[in-house]
Design a protein around this motif. Structure first.
Motif, mmCIF file in Angstrom:
data_model
loop_
_atom_site.group_PDB
_atom_site.id
_atom_site.type_symbol
_atom_site.label_atom_id
_atom_site.label_comp_id
_atom_site.label_asym_id
_atom_site.label_seq_id
_atom_site.Cartn_x
_atom_site.Cartn_y
_atom_site.Cartn_z
ATOM 1 N N ASN A 104 5.372 36.655 9.783
ATOM 2 C CA ASN A 104 3.953 36.596 9.405
ATOM 3 C C ASN A 104 3.301 37.968 9.425
ATOM 4 N N SER A 105 3.967 38.963 8.860
ATOM 5 C CA SER A 105 3.452 40.333 8.903
ATOM 6 C C SER A 105 3.442 40.935 7.508
ATOM 7 N N GLN A 106 2.467 41.824 7.276
ATOM 8 C CA GLN A 106 2.288 42.430 5.967
ATOM 9 C C GLN A 106 2.371 43.947 6.066
ATOM 10 N N PHE A 107 3.095 44.533 5.112
ATOM 11 C CA PHE A 107 3.285 45.977 5.036
ATOM 12 C C PHE A 107 2.739 46.468 3.695
ATOM 13 N N ARG A 108 1.919 47.513 3.726
ATOM 14 C CA ARG A 108 1.529 48.205 2.497
ATOM 15 C C ARG A 108 2.049 49.633 2.597
ATOM 16 N N MET A 109 3.043 49.944 1.760
ATOM 17 C CA MET A 109 3.765 51.207 1.867
ATOM 18 C C MET A 109 3.446 52.084 0.653
ATOM 19 N N ASP A 110 2.438 52.946 0.794
ATOM 20 C CA ASP A 110 2.049 53.875 -0.261
ATOM 21 C C ASP A 110 2.471 55.310 0.046
ATOM 22 N N ALA A 111 3.209 55.510 1.116
ATOM 23 C CA ALA A 111 3.694 56.841 1.491
ATOM 24 C C ALA A 111 5.146 56.987 1.045
ATOM 25 N N ASP A 112 5.425 57.986 0.253
ATOM 26 C CA ASP A 112 6.785 58.197 -0.237
ATOM 27 C C ASP A 112 7.758 58.410 0.920
ATOM 28 N N GLY A 113 8.949 57.837 0.756
ATOM 29 C CA GLY A 113 10.031 58.092 1.698
ATOM 30 C C GLY A 113 10.027 57.247 2.942
ATOM 31 N N VAL A 114 9.003 56.432 3.164
ATOM 32 C CA VAL A 114 8.906 55.639 4.388
ATOM 33 C C VAL A 114 9.271 54.189 4.084
ATOM 34 N N ALA A 115 10.283 53.668 4.768
ATOM 35 C CA ALA A 115 10.663 52.272 4.607
ATOM 36 C C ALA A 115 9.720 51.381 5.402
ATOM 37 N N ALA A 116 9.704 50.106 5.058
ATOM 38 C CA ALA A 116 8.914 49.158 5.843
ATOM 39 C C ALA A 116 9.651 48.784 7.123
ATOM 40 N N ILE A 117 10.895 48.311 6.975
ATOM 41 C CA ILE A 117 11.689 47.851 8.124
ATOM 42 C C ILE A 117 13.092 48.429 8.015
ATOM 43 N N ARG A 118 13.564 48.986 9.093
ATOM 44 C CA ARG A 118 14.920 49.527 9.144
ATOM 45 C C ARG A 118 15.582 49.067 10.429
ATOM 46 N N ALA A 119 16.627 48.246 10.304
ATOM 47 C CA ALA A 119 17.372 47.736 11.457
ATOM 48 C C ALA A 119 18.712 48.463 11.529
ATOM 49 N N ASP A 120 18.889 49.294 12.544
ATOM 50 C CA ASP A 120 20.058 50.161 12.636
ATOM 51 C C ASP A 120 21.262 49.461 13.251
ATOM 52 N N ASP A 121 22.400 50.098 13.109
ATOM 53 C CA ASP A 121 23.696 49.585 13.558
ATOM 54 C C ASP A 121 23.774 49.562 15.090
ATOM 55 N N PRO A 122 23.981 48.393 15.704
ATOM 56 C CA PRO A 122 24.091 48.343 17.168
ATOM 57 C C PRO A 122 25.323 49.073 17.723
ATOM 58 N N LYS A 123 26.314 49.290 16.886
ATOM 59 C CA LYS A 123 27.485 50.034 17.355
ATOM 60 C C LYS A 123 27.220 51.534 17.420
ATOM 61 N N ASP A 124 26.109 51.950 16.874
ATOM 62 C CA ASP A 124 25.774 53.375 16.886
ATOM 63 C C ASP A 124 24.309 53.547 17.305
ATOM 64 N N PRO A 125 23.990 53.140 18.538
ATOM 65 C CA PRO A 125 22.591 53.225 18.970
ATOM 66 C C PRO A 125 22.155 54.679 19.134
ATOM 67 N N ARG A 126 20.943 54.942 18.745
ATOM 68 C CA ARG A 126 20.403 56.298 18.845
ATOM 69 C C ARG A 126 19.686 56.511 20.163
ATOM 70 N N LEU A 127 19.152 55.418 20.766
ATOM 71 C CA LEU A 127 18.241 55.553 21.896
ATOM 72 C C LEU A 127 18.670 54.756 23.122
ATOM 73 N N GLY A 128 19.943 54.379 23.221
ATOM 74 C CA GLY A 128 20.389 53.614 24.377
ATOM 75 C C GLY A 128 21.844 53.220 24.228
ATOM 76 N N ILE A 129 22.182 52.019 24.696
ATOM 77 C CA ILE A 129 23.565 51.540 24.636
ATOM 78 C C ILE A 129 23.662 50.358 23.685
ATOM 79 N N THR A 130 24.894 50.065 23.274
ATOM 80 C CA THR A 130 25.136 48.911 22.413
ATOM 81 C C THR A 130 24.817 47.620 23.157
ATOM 82 N N PRO A 131 23.974 46.758 22.596
ATOM 83 C CA PRO A 131 23.608 45.523 23.289
ATOM 84 C C PRO A 131 24.687 44.459 23.143
ATOM 85 N N GLU A 132 24.618 43.440 23.996
ATOM 86 C CA GLU A 132 25.488 42.290 23.822
ATOM 87 C C GLU A 132 25.077 41.528 22.571
#
Length: 479
Positions: A337-365
């Motif tokens: 139930n969320s709305q995104f208005r993306m008028d800025a070049d280069g910025v994605a709305a949603i990006r879900a990264d690979d849990p096998k390659d976490p940038r900010l912690g450890i791989t979750p279960e």
């Protein structure tokens, strides 16, 4: 201190009469005595004589609510106490800025540090550290239960560490069954923006910082945070829940909210990023103003959600990856139930990264699935990243959603995600509607025409107006 305040220190509050004899219950916290800071304690409302010794005395006495008439009150030293029970300070003005706590110009410190206890109230007042580009003030409030920060404003310019800065507020519930509530907090800056310390050697501090001692429930609601040089709410470490509701975030560098894990959520909030029209009185350049980074540090935790939120990106610097970035350290979560208005070049709305390659912690279960339900993405912008991307998260689902974007941008990328689903979703984009790489994705009810619901255009205060004269702008926190 005045003679009256000195007498309080000698005889104890229990000897006082008048307003001190009244009792009160505010926000579920009961006080045996209510005292007037000026009439009963003899504190100086003109900001000349320090008040912290008398404050310390009332904390040790306990069961006291101090009410401050409009004025300016000078806080000379940090007051640090443990096991604070049924104690509070409350401004009596019509607006929180009618009662201001100040300290020496250029100083950087917490005015109050508490550690444990049951029942702490800070209400209807302003912490004012001025616009001198040096020093600022904060509150570090740890309680076992019943911590309430109500209608508090932080007024002033927020510098970097080299110019003296602290986090404005650190609210934490130390008991697993305890609760802390922050309601009606306002901080709009301006600020000095700096890169991460390991890159530039100097950093800014955030507005709200929640550490790993927090194990209970923290609710932050009806608040407004703008123009932070770093994270507005930093809550990636605690094992306790952090819940952010009905609040406004405008032009916060790095991230407005860093949060994640079971029992935590962001709900009913509005995020506006328009860095080309941010406060002219800021210093430095914005780097990467994300709205939410969903992460769980080294807990590797699943659960939690983002719901009923609005995200508006009008302009943003090139290093901004996405409005919502789900780090690999986070397991299963949902956005609905969320709305995104993306008028800025280069910025994605949603990006879900690979849990096998976490940038900010450890791989979750596992499971790592991401669920998007009733999500709308609109706008006119171009960029190398699709509006929505999900990587290595089997069982992910996009349903009842809508994308309508003009410009050179793809719609949905799903990479290395088996047993995933897209259904009843409109994808009207100038680039590729869907890109599936190494993924088994079931689709049904996909359309490629039509428009989608978009968030309103009002920034509700993020219009770049200045506060050079030290006066706070009027808050409008409706969503």
């Amino acid at each position: 201190m005045s003679a009256t305040a000195a007498a309080v220190g000698l005889t104890g509050l229990s000897a006082m009469t008048g307003s001190a004899a009244a009792d009160a219950n505010r926000h579920g916290i009961s006080f045996e005595r209510v005292v007037n800071a000026v009439d009963d304690l003899g504190l100086d409302p003109n900001g000349n004589e320090p008040i912290d010794s008398a404050i310390d005395e009332t904390i040790e006495e306990g069961d006291v609510l101090i009410e401050f008439p409009p004025g300016t009150y000078f806080w000379e030293d940090t007051v640090a106490e443990s096991n604070v029970n049924n104690w509070g300070i409350r401004g009596l003005g019509d607006d929180p800025t009618d009662v201001r706590f100040v300290s020496e110009k250029g100083t950087a410190k917490f005015l109050l540090k508490t550690n444990g206890g049951d029942g702490i109230l800070i209400e209807n007042l302003a912490i004012d550290y001025g616009f001198d580009h040096s020093g600022n003030l904060g509150l570090m409030l740890k309680a076992d239960d019943n911590l309430r920060v109500q209608d508090v404003r932080f007024v002033g310019f927020n510098p970097t560490q080299s110019n003296g800065t602290v986090d404005n507020l650190s609210p934490q519930a130390l008991d697993p069954d305890g609760q802390a509530i922050v309601d009606g907090l306002v901080r709009i800056g301006p600020t000095e923006i700096a890169s991460h310390g390991h890159l530039g050697g100097d950093v800014n501090e955030g507005c709200v910082w929640v550490g790993d001692k927090h194990v209970g429930e923290l609710i932050i609601r009806n608040s407004r945070i703008e123009n932070t040089g770093t994270n507005a709410i930093y809550a990636r470490k605690p094992t306790g829940s952090v819940k952010v509701e009905d609040s406004l975030f405008v032009n916060n560098n790095q991230t407005s909210i860093r949060i994640g894990g079971k029992h935590s959520y962001v709900r009913g909030c509005r995020f506006v990023v328009d860095t080309d029209n941010a406060k002219e009185t800021n210093v430095g350049e914005f780097i990467n103003p994300h709205a939410i980074i969903w992460e769980t540090d080294n807990r590797g935790e699943a659960g939690g959600y983002i719901g009923d939120c609005e995200f508006i990106y009008r302009s943003a610097p090139a290093k901004t990856a996405a409005a919502v970035r789900i780090d690999g350290s986070a397991g299963r979560m949902a956005i609905y139930n969320s709305q995104f208005r993306m008028d800025a070049d280069g910025v994605a709305a949603i990006r879900a990264d690979d849990p096998k390659d976490p940038r900010l912690g450890i791989t979750p279960e596992e499971p790592w699935a991401v669920t998007l339900g009733n999500v709308s993405v609109t706008g006119s912008s171009s960029g190398p990243y699709p509006a929505i991307s999900i990587e290595n998260r089997n069982g992910s689902t996009i349903r009842n959603s809508c994308l309508h974007l003009t410009g050179d941008r793809d719609g949905i990328l799903i990479r290395n995600c088996d047993n995933s689903v897209i259904r009843n979703t409109n994808i009207n984009v100038d680039g590729e509607a869907t890109i599936f790489e190494g993924s088994d994705v079931s689709t049904s009810g996909i359309t490629n025409s039509g428009s989608c619901p978009a968030p309103g255009d009002s920034s509700s205060g993020g219009d770049g107006t200045d506060s050079d004269d030290g006066e706070e702008e009027e808050c409008s926190c409706s969503n």
